[in-house]
Design an enzyme around this catalytic site. Structure first.
Site, PDB file in Angstrom:
ATOM      1  N   ASP A  75       0.833  -1.192   0.000  1.00 43.99           N
ATOM      2  CA  ASP A  75       0.000   0.000   0.000  1.00 43.99           C
ATOM      3  C   ASP A  75       0.874   1.250   0.000  1.00 43.99           C
ATOM      4  O   ASP A  75       1.873   1.321   0.718  1.00 43.99           O
ATOM      5  CB  ASP A  75      -0.895  -0.022   1.245  1.00 43.99           C
ATOM      6  CG  ASP A  75      -1.790   1.192   1.346  1.00 43.99           C
ATOM      7  OD1 ASP A  75      -2.756   1.274   0.567  1.00 43.99           O
ATOM      8  OD2 ASP A  75      -1.526   2.055   2.203  1.00 43.99           O
ATOM      9  N   GLU A  87      13.575 -15.229  -1.131  1.00 45.26           N
ATOM     10  CA  GLU A  87      13.836 -16.389  -0.266  1.00 45.26           C
ATOM     11  C   GLU A  87      12.638 -17.336  -0.230  1.00 45.26           C
ATOM     12  O   GLU A  87      12.795 -18.539  -0.003  1.00 45.26           O
ATOM     13  CB  GLU A  87      14.143 -15.925   1.163  1.00 45.26           C
ATOM     14  CG  GLU A  87      15.449 -15.194   1.340  1.00 45.26           C
ATOM     15  CD  GLU A  87      15.667 -14.817   2.791  1.00 45.26           C
ATOM     16  OE1 GLU A  87      15.220 -15.592   3.679  1.00 45.26           O
ATOM     17  OE2 GLU A  87      16.266 -13.751   3.051  1.00 45.26           O
TER      18      GLU A  87
END
Length: 540
Positions: A203, A261
């Site tokens: 956001d 990751e």
């Protein structure tokens, strides 16, 4: 043999769920995580791939979850962490990815971090937020304005300083120049990635950093009507110092490294004076955001020229990045009303979706747009949105696009809740409920299902490059090119009257069926009904 090495998210379709308004399972009038879980089968039936869930974190709800007071827990209004885990498990079982909102630029005033920060000028979190002394005359340090109206500086009597809030005064901005602030958000992101989240929607992702010299913004040379209403003075400034600062780029590199990751993705919301340029910068080179979207197709401007310009400008400026083109979300007037007026044609929903799916990028749909819902008219006494209350009546805020989903016309409140809904349901929405449309092959819902499913089988549309053709309004004509495959042509009539167009590029093209649009091409002569369209391929 054509080898597909395109990242999966570039071929995906995103569906946004606004939890408060999706489905309430406990009768309190507010949607919850269990309601989303219950309707995941419906979402999967649309053919979408990613479910973006707007904030459900612990919050005082002054901005309905976009004011977070605990980043690592579920607000009791929506359920529990166990409910979230169950949602993720069911979604994954249906082949759906889960994307959650991350609201980092600011917290709730009630967040313990801010409580500590405002307590004194000398505590461990004193500099976690943006504080500034007043000018000699007591005024704020500069002219920065809040998106939601007025100065973006709020006086605090505890520290005898102003704090920055780009949105509500109850949403103090965090100081991302502080290394601990950067790290704590990465740690909180890891918390959700460990729970199986497949991606995040960031956001206000260009609001993280501010100018440390606190220089005042200059006047805007042109008004920003894409981000804010024209009755809001926010658009009168060029926002060069209060957001979109260069320090954000290296921080996004750190965010991407963490996401890598877990093989997770990020899409960024960009509200900026030069939104397309920021989108390009934030998605370039494959080491920052995976995707970005702006408000450039969330405006009242509806023309073939406007749509073409936005896509072409992004393509011209991006280096290996990727857009997500959205025509509806929880902050914008519903597309059927915004582009179709008070009495929009049902056919508009189909051609807009087809156009959206034909653009180069990852399309993002907003809940209810597949039902062709129009903007609800919420009376002032029932308004919940502080943005709308501030600028009423010239601007009614965001409540009209946030009213609850209508699931059936055979139960009170459209089957959304057994209690009193937090916003009223529009009677026209109940008449267009999911149960009504599900069995109607010609309904907007089933048209959307056909289009989304059909696009999956068209590699040119999911992976190909894009070229536009000159055509008179309201015709949008384009070609999608993928090496090793026949080019695909697409043409759309964005207007309410039939059109014909002599399109030389379509001579010799063969029609592609299965999308449900009505249109014909004969020896290059295109005939399209009102809000019609046509797809075809050019054999090599």
């Amino acid at each position: 043999m054509i080898i597909n090495d395109t990242p999966w998210w570039r071929e995906a379709t995103i569906y946004q769920v606004y939890p408060r308004s999706f489905l309430d399972t406990n009768g309190d009038g507010v949607g919850d995580l269990a309601g989303i879980t219950e309707k995941l089968g419906y979402i999967a039936s649309l053919g979408v791939d990613i479910v973006w869930i707007s904030p459900f974190f612990t919050s005082p709800m002054k901005d309905f979850g976009y004011d977070v007071s605990d980043y690592c827990d579920v607000d009791p209004l929506f359920g529990t962490l166990a409910d979230f885990d169950a949602l993720v498990a069911k979604a994954h079982g249906l082949g759906l990815k889960i994307m959650i909102d991350q609201v980092w630029s600011h917290t709730a005033e009630a967040h313990p971090w801010f409580t500590e920060s405002r307590a004194s000028r000398a505590n461990p979190k004193a500099d976690w937020y943006v504080w500034a002394d007043p000018r000699d005359d007591g005024n704020p340090p500069n002219n920065w304005l809040s998106v939601f109206g007025g100065s973006s500086w709020q006086w605090d009597s505890r520290r005898k300083q102003y704090y920055l809030h780009n949105f509500l005064a109850s949403q103090p901005d965090m100081n991302f120049h502080h290394p601990e602030v950067q790290q704590v958000h990465l740690d909180n992101l890891r918390f959700w990635l460990e729970r199986g989240v497949d991606g995040v929607r960031m956001d206000a992702c260009n609001f993280h950093f501010h100018d440390t010299e606190l220089r005042s913004n200059p006047p805007a040379l042109t008004r920003d009507t894409a981000t804010v209403t024209d009755v809001n003075p926010y658009g009168m400034q060029a926002h060069v110092y209060d957001k979109t600062r260069p320090e954000n780029i290296p921080y996004l590199l750190r965010v991407r490294a963490l996401l890598n990751e877990y093989d997770a993705i990020a899409i960024g919301e960009v509200g900026a004076d030069d939104a397309l340029g920021v989108m390009a910068a934030y998605t370039a080179d494959g080491d920052k955001l995976h995707l970005a979207y702006s408000f450039n197709l969330l405006t009242p401007q509806f023309s073939a020229a406007h749509i073409r310009t936005q896509v072409e400008q992004f393509e011209a400026r991006v280096t290996g990045g990727w857009a997500s083109w959205s025509v509806g979300n929880h902050d914008s007037i519903r597309v059927m009303t915004r582009w179709g007026g008070e009495q929009p044609s049902p056919a508009l929903a189909r051609v807009v979706l087809a156009m959206q799916l034909a653009l180069k990028g990852t399309p993002c749909l907003y809940q209810g747009d597949e039902l062709a819902l129009t903007e609800a008219d919420v009376p002032f006494e029932l308004l919940q949105d502080p943005y709308g209350i501030t600028f009423w009546p010239e601007f009614k805020g965001r409540d009209g696009c946030r009213t609850p989903m209508p699931w059936t016309n055979a139960a009170p409140n459209g089957g959304f809740t057994t209690g009193t809904p937090w916003l009223p349901l529009d009677p026209a929405h109940i008449a267009a409920a999911e149960s009504v449309q599900d069995g109607d092959a010609a309904s907007p819902l089933n048209a959307a299902r056909r289009l989304i499913q059909w696009r999956k089988a068209q590699p040119q549309l999911t992976r190909g490059d894009i070229v536009f053709f000159d055509a008179p309004e309201p015709i949008l004509a384009l070609r999608r090119d993928l090496p090793g495959m026949a080019s695909m042509l697409a043409i759309f009539n964005l207007g309410p009257a039939p059109v014909t167009f002599d399109w030389a590029a379509a001579r010799g093209a063969s029609a592609v069926d299965g999308h449900g649009l009505a249109g014909q091409v004969t020896d290059g002569l295109v005939s399209l009904p009102a809000f019609g369209g046509w797809f075809g391929v050019l054999q090599a």
